[in-house]
Design a protein around this motif. Structure first.
Motif, PDB file in Angstrom:
ATOM      1  N   GLU A  15      10.922  15.911  -0.851  1.00  0.00           N
ATOM      2  CA  GLU A  15      11.497  16.147  -2.174  1.00  0.00           C
ATOM      3  C   GLU A  15      12.962  16.555  -2.100  1.00  0.00           C
ATOM      4  O   GLU A  15      13.748  16.206  -2.987  1.00  0.00           O
ATOM      5  N   GLU A  16      13.347  17.257  -1.059  1.00  0.00           N
ATOM      6  CA  GLU A  16      14.738  17.710  -0.963  1.00  0.00           C
ATOM      7  C   GLU A  16      15.708  16.529  -0.961  1.00  0.00           C
ATOM      8  O   GLU A  16      16.787  16.608  -1.541  1.00  0.00           O
ATOM      9  N   THR A  57       0.847  -1.191   0.000  1.00  0.00           N
ATOM     10  CA  THR A  57       0.000   0.000   0.000  1.00  0.00           C
ATOM     11  C   THR A  57       0.879   1.235   0.000  1.00  0.00           C
ATOM     12  O   THR A  57       2.013   1.208   0.473  1.00  0.00           O
ATOM     13  N   THR A  58       0.348   2.315  -0.535  1.00  0.00           N
ATOM     14  CA  THR A  58       1.122   3.549  -0.648  1.00  0.00           C
ATOM     15  C   THR A  58       0.412   4.690   0.073  1.00  0.00           C
ATOM     16  O   THR A  58      -0.811   4.688   0.218  1.00  0.00           O
ATOM     17  N   VAL A  59       1.200   5.667   0.490  1.00  0.00           N
ATOM     18  CA  VAL A  59       0.677   6.808   1.233  1.00  0.00           C
ATOM     19  C   VAL A  59       1.529   8.024   0.904  1.00  0.00           C
ATOM     20  O   VAL A  59       2.743   7.917   0.703  1.00  0.00           O
ATOM     21  N   GLY A  60       0.906   9.191   0.810  1.00  0.00           N
ATOM     22  CA  GLY A  60       1.657  10.410   0.554  1.00  0.00           C
ATOM     23  C   GLY A  60       2.722  10.628   1.606  1.00  0.00           C
ATOM     24  O   GLY A  60       2.452  10.529   2.804  1.00  0.00           O
ATOM     25  N   GLY A  61       3.944  10.915   1.153  1.00  0.00           N
ATOM     26  CA  GLY A  61       5.042  11.092   2.107  1.00  0.00           C
ATOM     27  C   GLY A  61       6.245  11.692   1.421  1.00  0.00           C
ATOM     28  O   GLY A  61       6.351  12.911   1.286  1.00  0.00           O
ATOM     29  N   HIS A  86      14.640  13.206  -1.907  1.00  0.00           N
ATOM     30  CA  HIS A  86      14.256  12.152  -2.849  1.00  0.00           C
ATOM     31  C   HIS A  86      14.009  12.646  -4.278  1.00  0.00           C
ATOM     32  O   HIS A  86      13.786  11.837  -5.175  1.00  0.00           O
ATOM     33  N   GLY A  87      14.048  13.951  -4.474  1.00  0.00           N
ATOM     34  CA  GLY A  87      13.930  14.481  -5.822  1.00  0.00           C
ATOM     35  C   GLY A  87      12.504  14.698  -6.296  1.00  0.00           C
ATOM     36  O   GLY A  87      11.537  14.387  -5.602  1.00  0.00           O
ATOM     37  N   GLU A  88      12.397  15.236  -7.505  1.00  0.00           N
ATOM     38  CA  GLU A  88      11.095  15.631  -8.065  1.00  0.00           C
ATOM     39  C   GLU A  88      10.185  14.435  -8.280  1.00  0.00           C
ATOM     40  O   GLU A  88       8.975  14.522  -8.117  1.00  0.00           O
ATOM     41  N   SER A  89      10.747  13.289  -8.623  1.00  0.00           N
ATOM     42  CA  SER A  89       9.937  12.087  -8.831  1.00  0.00           C
ATOM     43  C   SER A  89       9.665  11.344  -7.531  1.00  0.00           C
ATOM     44  O   SER A  89       8.794  10.468  -7.480  1.00  0.00           O
ATOM     45  N   GLY A  90      10.426  11.651  -6.491  1.00  0.00           N
ATOM     46  CA  GLY A  90      10.368  10.888  -5.262  1.00  0.00           C
ATOM     47  C   GLY A  90      11.367   9.741  -5.240  1.00  0.00           C
ATOM     48  O   GLY A  90      11.622   9.151  -4.187  1.00  0.00           O
TER      49      GLY A  90
END
Length: 318
Positions: free
Chosen positions: A79-80, A35-39, A82-86
Motif C-alpha cells: 500500500e505504501e 488470475t489474481t493473488v493478494g499482494g 500503490h495506495g489505498e486502492s492498490g
C-alpha cells in the motif's frame, strides 16, 4: 502462432502496465486468462483493478480470483507504494466485467489441460497461486512451457536489504516454484531497476491518446514512492516479464541455479543464486541482468499507441 499465456498478477501500477503491454500484441501473445493473488493490496481490490484495466480497453478476458494470503502467515501489502486502492492515480470507470466463478487454481488447470500447446505462465505477483497449482496437480508441470516472472534480485532487495516484494510476501511459494523443474525466466531488481521511465517520458505519455494518458497518470502516482526512496526515474518492474516474451534480444541474462531462502532472520525471501558449475545442480533460471532501456521504452510507447488507436484516438490527438 502467438504464445499462449496466463498472467498471474496483483494490480498494482506496474502489473496494469504489463497487462496493457501484452494486450497490445495479440499476434505474439494469446492471453488465455488472468488470475489474481493478494499482494500489492488485498485480493478484492486488486481483482477489481484488473477488471477496470480490461474494461478501459474493452478487453473481455476471463479473470479468476486466487489466494487472498500467502501459504504461511498474514498478507503484507504494498500500500505504501500503490495506495489505498492498490492502483491509485487515474479515476477509472467501474468495471464492465466480473470475475469467473472458478478459483484461480482450477481456472489455470482447465486452461492448461485444454490447450493443444504448452502454456507460459507470467506471474507478476507473489507466487502463491502458481505454487498451489503445481503442488495440487504436479502433472501440469509437463504442460507448462516456461514461467516468465517478476520477482527477486541477486544483488539487493527492496522490502528488506535482501528480499524483493513479490518473493518476500510468500517465500515458501516462491521456493516451490523455483525448485519445480519448470524453466524460469526471472525479471528481478537487477534488471527491472534499469528499465526505468523518466519524468519527461511520463509527461510525454500524457500528451497522447487515452490509454497513454491513463498510464501517465498511473506513473505520476507510482513515482511518488520512488522519489521518497531517492530513485531517479520510475522502475517498470512487471512489464519486463512481458517484454522478454516479446523481445528477448533487448535483455542480457545469465543461466544460474536459483532458490529462495525461507528461514534466515535477515535473508528471508532472498533469491540466492549459485554461480558454481555443479553437475548435480544445473541452472534452473535465466536471470535477466541488463536491458536496452531506450528500446524498452520505445516498445512501451509503441504498444500504448496501438491501444490508443484501437480506442479511436491516435497518438498525438486529444
Amino acid at each position: 502462432m502467438p504464445t499462449p499465456i496466463i498472467i498471474d498478477c496483483d494490480p498494482g501500477h506496474d502489473d496494469a502496465i504489463a497487462i496493457l503491454l501484452a494486450l497490445a500484441h495479440p499476434g505474439e501473445l494469446d492471453i488465455r486468462g488472468i488470475t489474481t493473488v493478494g499482494g500489492n493490496q488485498i485480493l478484492d481490490k486488486i481483482t477489481d483493478n484488473a477488471l477496470k484495466i480490461l474494461s478501459f480497453v474493452n478487453a473481455d478476458i476471463p479473470v479468476a480470483k486466487g489466494a487472498a494470503a500467502p501459504l504461511l502467515g498474514k498478507l503484507v501489502t504494498g500500500e505504501e507504494a500503490h495506495g489505498e486502492s492498490g492502483m491509485d492515480g487515474p479515476a477509472l470507470p467501474a468495471s464492465k466485467f466480473k470475475p469467473v466463478e472458478q478459483g484461480a487454481v482450477e481456472f489455470m488447470l482447465e486452461i492448461i489441460r485444454a490447450s493443444e500447446e504448452k502454456i507460459t505462465l507470467v506471474p507478476t505477483a507473489p507466487l502463491t497461486n502458481i505454487a498451489l497449482l503445481i503442488t495440487a496437480y504436479p502433472e501440469v508441470k509437463e504442460r507448462i512451457e516456461k514461467i516468465s516472472l517478476m520477482g527477486g534480485g541477486l544483488a539487493y532487495g527492496n522490502v528488506t536489504r535482501t528480499a524483493e516484494f513479490n518473493i518476500y510476501v510468500d517465500p515458501e511459494a516462491a521456493r516451490i516454484v523455483f525448485e519445480s523443474g519448470i524453466p524460469i525466466v526471472m525479471s528481478g531488481l537487477d534488471v527491472t531497476d534499469k528499465a526505468a521511465i523518466f519524468e519527461e517520458e511520463i509527461q510525454e505519455l500524457k500528451t497522447r491518446g487515452p490509454v497513454s494518458v491513463m498510464v501517465g497518470e498511473l506513473l505520476d502516482f507510482y513515482s511518488i514512492y520512488g522519489k521518497k526512496m531517492g530513485f531517479v526515474g520510475n522502475a517498470l518492474h512487471d512489464p519486463c516479464a512481458i517484454a522478454w516474451l516479446l523481445h528477448p534480444e533487448l535483455f542480457e541474462s545469465e543461466h544460474l541455479y536459483v532458490t529462495v531462502e525461507t528461514e534466515g532472520k535477515l535473508t528471508r525471501g532472498m533469491t540466492v543464486a549459485d554461480r558454481r558449475k555443479k553437475p548435480d545442480q544445473p541452472a534452473n533460471t535465466e536471470v535477466l541482468l541488463g536491458v536496452d532501456r531506450e528500446a524498452f521504452i520505445k516498445l512501451l510507447f509503441d504498444s500504448l499507441e496501438r491501444l490508443d488507436r484501437q480506442l479511436g484516438s491516435p497518438a498525438g490527438e486529444s
